[in-house]
Motif scaffolding. Structure first.
Motif, short mmCIF file in Angstrom:
data_model
loop_
_atom_site.label_atom_id
_atom_site.label_comp_id
_atom_site.label_asym_id
_atom_site.label_seq_id
_atom_site.Cartn_x
_atom_site.Cartn_y
_atom_site.Cartn_z
N GLY A 17 0.22 -1.27 0.08
CA GLY A 17 -0.30 0.26 0.63
C GLY A 17 0.93 1.47 -0.51
N LYS A 18 2.02 1.00 -0.69
CA LYS A 18 2.91 1.92 -0.56
C LYS A 18 2.99 3.71 -1.98
CE LYS A 18 5.09 1.69 3.35
NZ LYS A 18 5.15 2.81 4.52
N VAL A 19 2.01 2.62 -2.75
CA VAL A 19 1.44 3.80 -4.29
C VAL A 19 0.55 2.94 -4.69
CG1 VAL A 19 3.83 3.95 -4.42
CG2 VAL A 19 2.58 2.04 -5.49
N SER A 20 -0.33 3.53 -5.51
CA SER A 20 -1.31 3.61 -6.31
C SER A 20 -1.12 2.94 -7.28
CB SER A 20 -1.77 5.14 -6.43
OG SER A 20 -1.65 5.89 -7.66
N PHE A 21 -1.54 3.02 -7.89
CA PHE A 21 -2.27 1.72 -9.09
C PHE A 21 -1.42 2.60 -10.73
CE2 PHE A 21 -3.99 -0.61 -12.52
CZ PHE A 21 -3.07 -2.01 -12.76
N PRO A 22 -1.56 3.19 -10.22
CA PRO A 22 -1.38 4.11 -11.78
C PRO A 22 0.18 4.79 -11.47
CG PRO A 22 -3.72 5.06 -11.16
CD PRO A 22 -3.11 4.38 -10.02
N ASP A 23 0.20 5.07 -10.39
CA ASP A 23 1.71 5.49 -9.84
C ASP A 23 3.38 4.59 -10.29
OD1 ASP A 23 1.17 7.85 -9.42
OD2 ASP A 23 1.22 7.24 -7.90
N ALA A 24 2.19 2.73 -10.39
CA ALA A 24 3.23 1.41 -10.54
C ALA A 24 3.64 1.40 -11.81
CB ALA A 24 2.93 0.91 -9.54
N VAL A 25 2.42 1.65 -12.76
CA VAL A 25 2.48 0.85 -14.25
C VAL A 25 3.66 1.82 -15.19
CG1 VAL A 25 0.76 0.72 -16.46
CG2 VAL A 25 0.16 0.24 -14.09
N GLN A 26 4.41 1.42 -15.71
CA GLN A 26 4.90 2.03 -16.67
C GLN A 26 5.14 0.98 -18.22
OE1 GLN A 26 9.38 1.78 -15.63
NE2 GLN A 26 8.76 0.98 -13.95
N LYS A 27 5.38 2.26 -18.94
CA LYS A 27 5.34 1.90 -20.49
C LYS A 27 6.36 1.74 -21.19
CE LYS A 27 2.09 3.23 -24.31
NZ LYS A 27 0.64 4.06 -24.54
N HIS A 28 5.98 0.34 -22.15
CA HIS A 28 7.53 0.53 -22.95
C HIS A 28 7.46 0.85 -23.89
CE1 HIS A 28 9.74 -2.72 -25.20
NE2 HIS A 28 11.00 -1.91 -24.40
N ASP A 29 7.64 2.22 -25.03
CA ASP A 29 7.64 3.02 -26.02
C ASP A 29 7.86 2.14 -27.02
OD1 ASP A 29 6.77 5.22 -23.75
OD2 ASP A 29 8.95 5.75 -24.06
N ALA A 30 8.45 1.34 -27.21
CA ALA A 30 8.71 0.88 -28.42
C ALA A 30 7.77 -0.32 -28.93
CB ALA A 30 10.19 -0.10 -28.55
N SER A 31 6.73 -0.67 -28.17
CA SER A 31 5.63 -2.22 -28.37
C SER A 31 4.42 -1.17 -27.38
CB SER A 31 6.21 -3.58 -27.75
OG SER A 31 6.57 -3.87 -26.19
N GLY A 32 4.13 -0.33 -26.90
CA GLY A 32 2.90 0.18 -26.17
C GLY A 32 2.58 -1.13 -25.09
N LEU A 33 3.57 -2.11 -25.10
CA LEU A 33 3.08 -2.95 -23.78
C LEU A 33 3.19 -2.01 -22.08
CD1 LEU A 33 3.02 -5.96 -22.64
CD2 LEU A 33 6.00 -5.64 -22.52
N GLU A 34 2.10 -2.39 -21.23
CA GLU A 34 2.33 -1.10 -19.89
C GLU A 34 2.96 -2.30 -19.32
OE1 GLU A 34 -1.31 0.54 -18.59
OE2 GLU A 34 -2.04 0.90 -20.87
N PHE A 35 3.54 -1.99 -17.91
CA PHE A 35 4.42 -3.23 -17.12
C PHE A 35 4.24 -2.32 -15.43
CE2 PHE A 35 8.94 -3.92 -15.64
CZ PHE A 35 9.06 -4.86 -15.83
N ILE A 36 4.56 -3.88 -15.29
CA ILE A 36 4.46 -3.18 -13.26
C ILE A 36 6.02 -4.44 -12.89
CG2 ILE A 36 3.72 -3.51 -11.18
CD1 ILE A 36 0.81 -3.57 -12.79
N ALA A 37 6.97 -3.25 -12.47
CA ALA A 37 8.01 -3.96 -11.68
C ALA A 37 7.84 -4.87 -10.79
CB ALA A 37 9.07 -2.82 -11.72
N ALA A 38 9.29 -5.42 -10.23
CA ALA A 38 8.86 -5.91 -8.74
C ALA A 38 8.45 -5.66 -7.77
CB ALA A 38 9.58 -7.32 -8.88
N GLY A 39 9.81 -4.35 -8.25
CA GLY A 39 9.73 -3.44 -6.71
C GLY A 39 10.92 -3.36 -5.86
N PRO A 40 11.15 -3.28 -4.69
CA PRO A 40 12.01 -3.75 -3.74
C PRO A 40 12.26 -5.30 -3.31
CG PRO A 40 11.58 -1.89 -3.52
CD PRO A 40 10.07 -2.15 -4.27
#
Length: 459
Positions: free
Chosen positions: A323-346
């Motif tokens: 619960g440290k971040v919200s869902f939108p803040d965790a999602v990243q985008k891979h520009d070359a393909s349009g893939l959305e990504f959530i990393a593992a984090g710490p």
């Protein structure tokens, strides 16, 4: 095993057979070169009885001579005869060794006795053969002359003096090399069969069929450039690796069209089978086809997907779970393909507890609503329980099997892990398949060969 099984072994282990054959042939050549050349000389004797005029007596005498000639042939190996020849020729050898150089043969149904001597010197071979013939005739005369008589009723006569030939009779290169090749083929094939019997690694769909009935959804061809360019978005679209992931994408979409299957866990039996790169490239292929896709890096122990995508791995799933971040803040985008990504984090101290928490279930429920397909990069099944826990909450699991790396027992134990949590195995993906390998069929319901794979997927 059937003939087809042996043919498969030959195709798979042909290198063993070829190498063994070459080694045996080379050994035969070496043995031939180091062998001392031997030359042969032959002398022929005729055994006869005293002159007889009566036909019946002649017939009996002939039978008698045939019987006696066998005894004379046996005398050739006597030490006494060998010693006489040694003394005659002043040879520096022993009777036993000289006897081994001479052999006697009797032509069938005849009274002809042939003496053959061999020696590294052709002249010496001729001398030995001639001396043996002469001394044998003397020995026969002495043995067959009755006491008080001057003439023997049977005698041995030299009809052909010892021959001379400068053509070596030993070694025989063609015969030796031929035997070496045949022996090499037999040994090589035996080693291939033994190796195949002892080898429990997955090398074909037949090996997989022994442990699971799950379909092979794709086969990723080995690409030496994959370490430099791991992502299919960075390589030519018509390359074999990119085509293989398009085939996998198509087959995944048609697994079960009547059910809403959206979340898939990509895992493997053991580490270093390529599950992360497979999950990442499958997700990229889906995104390139216009499918709204999210790749979830859920390997909380050794996360690697963010590094392949060259995205930030500092914030991600672990932060969402606590619960440290919200869902939108965790999602990243891979520009070359349009893939959305959530990393593992710490990296947390308790990955398994986090992955089986209610928070994880809430995240999966939210992802199911917002995306067409969610690909989860999970840890291997055998070392930890994380992947099995995730698979039980997903719509299915894709088991990655690296060609020639994982054993049938390891795959079987992996399937047991999934079965224990009632996780559905939707299919198997084989990674690192050697180029031009025809042992793998792609598809679910249909078989797609490597050259026709591009005709299947139109997305």
């Amino acid at each position: 095993m059937e003939i087809t099984d042996y043919l498969k072994i030959v195709r798979r282990r042909w290198a063993w057979i070829v190498v063994t054959t070459l080694v045996c042939a080379a050994a035969a050549v070496a043995l031939t070169l180091v062998q001392t050349k031997e030359y042969a000389s032959s002398a022929r004797l005729f055994v006869s009885t005293s002159n007889l005029d009566d036909a019946s007596a002649l017939n009996q005498a002939g039978q008698f001579s045939q019987a006696r000639v066998q005894s004379y042939a046996d005398l050739v190996s006597s030490r006494e005869l060998a010693q006489q020849v040694i003394s005659d020729l002043h040879l520096s050898t022993t009777p036993a060794d000289l006897s081994g150089q001479v052999k006697a043969t009797v032509a069938t149904n005849t009274v002809n006795l042939t003496l053959t001597a061999t020696d590294p010197d052709p002249h010496q071979a001729q001398s030995i053969a001639q001396s043996y013939a002469e001394h044998l005739t003397d020995m026969v005369r002495q043995l067959e002359t009755p006491p008080g008589k001057k003439q023997a009723p049977i005698k041995a006569t030299i009809v052909d003096n010892a021959s001379y030939s400068d053509a070596a009779v030993s070694p025989k290169p063609v015969r030796n090399i031929g035997l070496g090749v045949v022996l090499g083929l037999l040994i090589g094939f035996g080693l291939a069969v033994l190796r195949q019997t002892l080898d429990t690694r997955i090398n074909s769909t037949d090996d997989l069929a022994e442990v699971t009935e799950a379909p092979v959804l794709g086969a990723i061809t080995f690409d030496s450039d994959a370490t430099k360019t791991p992502l299919v978005s960075d390589i030519e679209s018509h390359s074999p690796r990119a085509e293989a992931f398009r085939v996998l994408r198509t087959n995944l979409q048609f697994i079960d069209v009547d059910s809403a299957q959206k979340i898939f866990v990509v895992t493997s039996a053991v580490p270093n089978e390529g599950k992360t790169s497979t999950a990442t490239n499958l997700a990229i292929s889906l995104a390139q086809a216009g499918v709204r896709t999210l790749l979830l890096e859920s390997d909380l122990r050794r996360p690697k997907a963010h590094a392949q995508l060259q995205l930030d791995g500092a914030v991600g799933l672990t932060n969402l779970l606590v619960g440290k971040v919200s869902f939108p803040d965790a999602v990243q985008k891979h520009d070359a393909s349009g893939l959305e990504f959530i990393a593992a984090g710490p990296v947390p101290p308790n990955p398994a507890e986090l992955l089986q928490s209610h928070a994880m279930q809430d995240i999966l429920d939210q992802l199911r609503k917002e995306y067409d397909v969610v690909i989860i990069d999970a840890p291997p099944l055998l070392p930890v329980t994380d992947a099995a826990l995730l698979a039980s909450r997903a719509d299915g699991a894709l088991l990655l099997v690296r060609h020639g790396n994982v054993t049938r027992d390891q795959v079987r134990h992996s399937l047991d892990r999934l079965a224990q949590v009632d996780a559905a195995l939707v299919g198997v993906v084989i990674n690192g398949v050697p180029g031009r390998n025809r042992k793998y069929g792609y598809g679910y319901g249909y078989g797609y060969a490597p050259d026709t794979a591009g005709q299947v997927d139109k997305g």
